[in-house]
Write an enzyme that holds these catalytic residues in place. Structure first.
Site, PDB file in Angstrom:
ATOM      1  N   ASN A   9      14.203  -9.801  18.655  1.00 15.31           N
ATOM      2  CA  ASN A   9      14.184 -11.058  18.529  1.00 15.31           C
ATOM      3  C   ASN A   9      12.892 -11.565  19.353  1.00 15.31           C
ATOM      4  OD1 ASN A   9      14.099 -13.886  18.124  1.00 15.31           O
ATOM      5  ND2 ASN A   9      16.192 -14.076  18.953  1.00 15.31           N
ATOM      6  N   TRP A  10      11.883 -11.646  18.818  1.00 19.75           N
ATOM      7  CA  TRP A  10      10.633 -11.916  19.464  1.00 19.75           C
ATOM      8  C   TRP A  10      10.766 -13.524  20.151  1.00 19.75           C
ATOM      9  CZ3 TRP A  10       5.900  -9.186  17.034  1.00 19.75           C
ATOM     10  CH2 TRP A  10       6.130  -7.898  16.885  1.00 19.75           C
ATOM     11  N   LYS A  11      11.512 -13.915  19.306  1.00 17.33           N
ATOM     12  CA  LYS A  11      11.556 -15.667  19.623  1.00 17.33           C
ATOM     13  C   LYS A  11      10.193 -16.275  19.642  1.00 17.33           C
ATOM     14  CE  LYS A  11      15.674 -14.777  22.444  1.00 17.33           C
ATOM     15  NZ  LYS A  11      16.591 -15.206  23.409  1.00 17.33           N
ATOM     16  N   HIS A  98      21.155 -18.683  15.645  1.00 19.56           N
ATOM     17  CA  HIS A  98      20.891 -18.163  17.032  1.00 19.56           C
ATOM     18  C   HIS A  98      21.272 -19.382  17.844  1.00 19.56           C
ATOM     19  CE1 HIS A  98      19.065 -17.039  21.019  1.00 19.56           C
ATOM     20  NE2 HIS A  98      19.079 -15.634  20.346  1.00 19.56           N
ATOM     21  N   GLU A 100      19.985 -20.453  20.606  1.00 19.07           N
ATOM     22  CA  GLU A 100      18.951 -21.411  20.895  1.00 19.07           C
ATOM     23  C   GLU A 100      18.775 -22.497  19.731  1.00 19.07           C
ATOM     24  OE1 GLU A 100      15.976 -18.300  21.737  1.00 19.07           O
ATOM     25  OE2 GLU A 100      17.417 -17.769  23.484  1.00 19.07           O
ATOM     26  N   GLU A 170      26.580 -12.756  20.388  1.00 18.33           N
ATOM     27  CA  GLU A 170      25.700 -13.030  21.704  1.00 18.33           C
ATOM     28  C   GLU A 170      26.115 -14.025  22.244  1.00 18.33           C
ATOM     29  OE1 GLU A 170      21.264 -11.790  20.467  1.00 18.33           O
ATOM     30  OE2 GLU A 170      21.461 -14.068  20.150  1.00 18.33           O
ATOM     31  N   GLY A 176      19.129 -13.789  28.062  1.00 15.13           N
ATOM     32  CA  GLY A 176      17.939 -14.429  29.000  1.00 15.13           C
ATOM     33  C   GLY A 176      18.266 -14.665  30.486  1.00 15.13           C
ATOM     34  N   SER A 216      20.840 -10.067  27.090  1.00 17.30           N
ATOM     35  CA  SER A 216      20.383  -9.116  28.080  1.00 17.30           C
ATOM     36  C   SER A 216      20.702  -7.660  28.004  1.00 17.30           C
ATOM     37  CB  SER A 216      21.022  -9.638  29.714  1.00 17.30           C
ATOM     38  OG  SER A 216      20.792 -10.943  29.863  1.00 17.30           O
ATOM     39  N   GLY A 237      16.393  -9.562  23.053  1.00 19.92           N
ATOM     40  CA  GLY A 237      15.351 -10.324  23.212  1.00 19.92           C
ATOM     41  C   GLY A 237      14.244  -9.771  23.995  1.00 19.92           C
ATOM     42  N   GLY A 238      14.198 -10.321  25.338  1.00 13.16           N
ATOM     43  CA  GLY A 238      13.137  -9.838  26.267  1.00 13.16           C
ATOM     44  C   GLY A 238      12.633  -8.374  26.142  1.00 13.16           C
TER      45      GLY A 238
HETATM   46  P1  13P Z   1      17.695 -11.417  25.759  1.00 14.15           P
HETATM   47  O1  13P Z   1      18.078  -9.961  25.126  1.00 14.15           O
HETATM   48  O2  13P Z   1      16.335 -11.822  26.401  1.00 14.15           O
HETATM   49  O3  13P Z   1      18.748 -11.936  26.633  1.00 14.15           O
HETATM   50  O4  13P Z   1      17.900 -12.249  24.261  1.00 14.15           O
HETATM   51  C1  13P Z   1      18.871 -12.066  23.691  1.00 14.15           C
HETATM   52  C2  13P Z   1      18.742 -12.878  22.333  1.00 14.15           C
HETATM   53  O5  13P Z   1      18.714 -14.070  22.497  1.00 14.15           O
HETATM   54  C3  13P Z   1      18.731 -12.048  21.107  1.00 14.15           C
HETATM   55  O6  13P Z   1      18.553 -12.811  20.074  1.00 14.15           O
END
Ligand code: 13P
Length: 253
Positions: A9-11, A98, A100, A170, A176, A216, A237-238
């Site tokens: 997930n590149w956000k 998600h 967010e 999640e 994050g 994470s 994510g990251g």
């Molecule tokens: P991180 O891996 O950066 O914690 O993010 C997880 C995420 O929100 C994937 O959708």
């Protein structure tokens, strides 16, 4: 056999140029080390990147996902992007719900129910996110929170439609933060989700649904997480923005 997925997930990260570089590097790795047929990489990328990146990757192993869609089919909704538009540029998956989106854009379970339906109508496979917030876990309410999210957004679907869903657990407190759920905490929730699906639909359907862990997740902790019996990969994510680290995670599928 259940499909195992490493989903990035590149956000709201990467320019198109950086995104193409990243996608090409992942494709190159897979050209050299093809995935077994029950394994897949999914890249959850910004709308602007979908069409060009679809041209760079081989659908045999890599699918492209959007990160959201409008809750309306079409019409006068300036700035919105519909499920049909997303499908028309070559995405096959879509991240829905998600945390967010729930937090910053106030998406409700009811909104997400509508989005899931619009996506399925376009043959887009939702990667549907569930998970509790920190205070909910502290009050030991994680199971009731996740059950409600599933009940209110997904469990109205018939078995045929539900079979196209991928679920991502999640926990919000792990996103994050560098603080992942332990493999035991994640396994416990994944097993709970599978049991709910077995009860609502059937044990066979429950056994066939892919359930990803997100929060994470990185090249260091993925091996233990992915080795749990009910964890079928990750929504990353990251770490999905770092070519070598994401490749290490793919290897652990
Ligand atoms: P991180 O891996 O950066 O914690 O993010 C997880 C995420 O929100 C994937 O959708």
């Amino acid at each position: 056999m259940r499909t195992r997925i490493a989903a990035g997930n590149w956000k709201m990260n990467t320019t198109l140029q950086d995104g193409i570089e990243l996608a090409k590097a992942i494709q190159q790795f897979i050209n050299n080390f093809p995935l077994e047929s029950h394994k897949r990489v999914v890249l959850g990328i910004p709308f602007t990147h979908i069409y060009p990146i679809v041209q760079e990757v081989d659908y045999k192993h890599i699918s492209v996902a959007a990160q959201n869609c409008a809750k309306w089919e079409k019409g006068a909704y300036t700035g919105e992007v519909s499920a049909e538009m997303i499908r028309s540029v070559g995405a096959h998956y879509i991240i829905i719900g998600h945390s967010e989106r729930r937090q910053y854009f106030h998406e409700t379970n009811e909104d997400l129910k509508t989005k899931v339906e619009l996506c399925l109508k376009q043959s887009l496979r939702p990667i549907f996110c569930v998970g509790e917030k920190l205070d909910e876990r502290e009050q030991n309410k994680q199971f009731e929170v996740v059950e409600k999210q599933l009940q209110e957004s997904l469990f109205h679907l018939d078995a045929e439609h539900f079979s196209h869903i991928v679920i991502a657990y999640e926990p919000v407190w792990a996103i994050g933060t560098g603080k992942n759920a332990t493999p035991q905490q994640a396994q416990e929730m994944h097993m709970f989700i599978r049991q709910l699906i077995a009860k609502r639909y059937s044990p066979t359907l429950a056994n066939n649904i892919t359930i990803l862990y997100g929060g994470s997740c990185n090249a260091q902790n993925a091996a233990l997480l992915f080795s749990q019996p009910d964890i079928d990969g990750g929504l990353i994510g990251g770490a999905s923005l770092k070519t070598n680290e994401f490749i290490e995670i793919i290897k652990l599928l």
